[in-house]
Design a protein around this motif. Structure first.
Motif, PDB file in Angstrom:
ATOM      1  N   ALA A 164      37.288  -0.232  52.415  1.00  0.00           N
ATOM      2  CA  ALA A 164      36.134  -0.428  53.303  1.00  0.00           C
ATOM      3  C   ALA A 164      35.790   0.869  54.030  1.00  0.00           C
ATOM      4  CB  ALA A 164      36.437  -1.534  54.312  1.00  0.00           C
ATOM      5  N   GLY A 175      31.387  -6.355  51.914  1.00  0.00           N
ATOM      6  CA  GLY A 175      32.323  -7.465  51.760  1.00  0.00           C
ATOM      7  C   GLY A 175      32.295  -8.052  50.359  1.00  0.00           C
ATOM      8  N   THR A 176      31.101  -8.106  49.759  1.00  0.00           N
ATOM      9  CA  THR A 176      30.980  -8.622  48.398  1.00  0.00           C
ATOM     10  C   THR A 176      31.691  -7.706  47.403  1.00  0.00           C
ATOM     11  OG1 THR A 176      28.861  -9.677  48.909  1.00  0.00           O
ATOM     12  CG2 THR A 176      29.349  -9.269  46.591  1.00  0.00           C
ATOM     13  N   ALA A 180      36.134  -9.527  50.375  1.00  0.00           N
ATOM     14  CA  ALA A 180      36.874  -9.697  51.632  1.00  0.00           C
ATOM     15  C   ALA A 180      35.890  -9.741  52.790  1.00  0.00           C
ATOM     16  CB  ALA A 180      37.870  -8.553  51.833  1.00  0.00           C
ATOM     17  N   GLY A 181      36.320 -10.343  53.894  1.00  0.00           N
ATOM     18  CA  GLY A 181      35.515 -10.347  55.111  1.00  0.00           C
ATOM     19  C   GLY A 181      35.688  -9.029  55.848  1.00  0.00           C
ATOM     20  N   ILE A 182      34.583  -8.421  56.264  1.00  0.00           N
ATOM     21  CA  ILE A 182      34.599  -7.131  56.952  1.00  0.00           C
ATOM     22  C   ILE A 182      33.814  -7.265  58.253  1.00  0.00           C
ATOM     23  CG2 ILE A 182      34.069  -4.674  56.802  1.00  0.00           C
ATOM     24  CD1 ILE A 182      36.082  -5.498  54.767  1.00  0.00           C
ATOM     25  N   GLY A 232      29.218  -7.958  60.929  1.00  0.00           N
ATOM     26  CA  GLY A 232      30.194  -8.277  59.903  1.00  0.00           C
ATOM     27  C   GLY A 232      29.573  -8.930  58.694  1.00  0.00           C
ATOM     28  N   SER A 233      30.416  -9.177  57.708  1.00  0.00           N
ATOM     29  CA  SER A 233      29.964  -9.731  56.439  1.00  0.00           C
ATOM     30  C   SER A 233      29.680 -11.229  56.510  1.00  0.00           C
ATOM     31  CB  SER A 233      31.005  -9.444  55.355  1.00  0.00           C
ATOM     32  OG  SER A 233      32.270  -9.970  55.739  1.00  0.00           O
ATOM     33  N   ASP A 234      30.274 -11.917  57.491  1.00  0.00           N
ATOM     34  CA  ASP A 234      30.052 -13.356  57.620  1.00  0.00           C
ATOM     35  C   ASP A 234      30.397 -13.779  59.045  1.00  0.00           C
ATOM     36  OD1 ASP A 234      33.000 -14.694  57.564  1.00  0.00           O
ATOM     37  OD2 ASP A 234      32.933 -12.928  56.281  1.00  0.00           O
ATOM     38  N   THR A 256      34.237 -14.032  60.042  1.00  0.00           N
ATOM     39  CA  THR A 256      34.930 -12.766  60.278  1.00  0.00           C
ATOM     40  C   THR A 256      34.474 -12.138  61.586  1.00  0.00           C
ATOM     41  OG1 THR A 256      35.097 -12.407  57.885  1.00  0.00           O
ATOM     42  CG2 THR A 256      35.471 -10.511  59.300  1.00  0.00           C
TER      43      THR A 256
END
Length: 262
Positions: A69, A206-207, A211-213, A224-226, A229
């Protein structure tokens, strides 16, 4: 006499049964000690070792994702810096900045905002920190350069990139001294390109990493990615020192176990 002997026989049989009962208990206890207990210890040791190995594998994977990341964000800076250098090391631009020809700069440099993907703002600054022209309307790069340390750093490094906090949020920023293609002319100013980082950009990272970032800035902005997270970055979380090594931890979210690096 006959009855007495019968009683003795019954007593002897009862004692014998008790003895056999005690013997069974002793044999059972012996089996537990000799067989079951070692097997249980071996099973516990195997489980502990396997669990430790799995945790180490999970830790290594999480650390690698974290490093990836960081590398992806750094690549964003490198790509932005490449575009900045292309426009900064350009004699026609150098001359326009030297002559303070704002119309030429707006027509030939600020237009990059409509050409370069994900570019959010452009600013041309003279050597004293005055913004000659800008596009994108970011307060910190309008009128007067808010962060004069950029000029100081460019005295030792003619091209730089990194992350900065703006009034519109976190941004990847690249800055280069404006000179000619051979870098022989005395710099006439500084060209700054910036790309705002939002949830969509984090979701793309993240995709790629599966992973969640999430990032939390010094001012408390959280992207963040979601949402899940982002929610891990609570308002009370203190930011770690810049020099602190990443830390790994296992936690639960929505009834599921996951690993996190912070």
């Amino acid at each position: 006499m006959y009855i007495y002997r019968i009683r003795e026989a019954v007593a002897w049989m009862m004692n014998r049964r008790r003895w056999w009962g005690y013997l069974r208990v002793q044999v059972l206890l012996l089996m537990i000690v000799v067989l079951f207990l070692p097997l249980a210890l071996v099973g516990w040791f195997y489980y502990s070792t396997m669990n430790s190995d799995l945790n180490n594998i999970e830790r290594s994977h999480a650390m690698e994702v974290n490093a990836s990341a960081h590398r992806l964000v750094e690549q964003l800076g490198e790509q932005l810096s490449s575009s900045t250098i292309t426009n900064a090391k350009w004699k026609d631009n150098w001359q326009a900045v030297k002559d303070k020809d704002v119309s030429w700069i707006e027509e030939n440099v600020n237009v990059s905002l409509d050409i370069i993907p994900n570019l959010s703002f452009v600013a041309t600054v003279d050597n004293d920190g005055k913004v000659l022209t800008q596009a994108g309307d970011i307060a910190e790069f309008t009128g007067e350069l808010a962060d004069k340390s950029i000029l100081t750093k460019l005295q030792t490094t003619p091209d730089l990139f990194g992350m900065t906090q703006t009034s519109e949020g976190l941004a990847v920023l690249a800055a280069s001294l404006i000179t000619d293609e051979q870098e022989t002319e005395v710099p006439s100013g500084v060209l700054i390109f910036g790309s705002l980082i939002d949830d969509e950009a984090m979701a793309d990272i993240g995709t790629l990493l599966n992973a969640g970032i999430a990032i939390k800035s010094a001012t408390g902005q959280r992207i963040g990615s979601d949402p899940g997270t982002i929610g891990l970055l609570s308002e009370g979380n203190a930011l770690p020192p810049v020099a602190q090594a990443p830390t790994f931890a296992m936690a639960d979210r929505d009834g599921k176990s996951f690993s996190q690096v912070s």
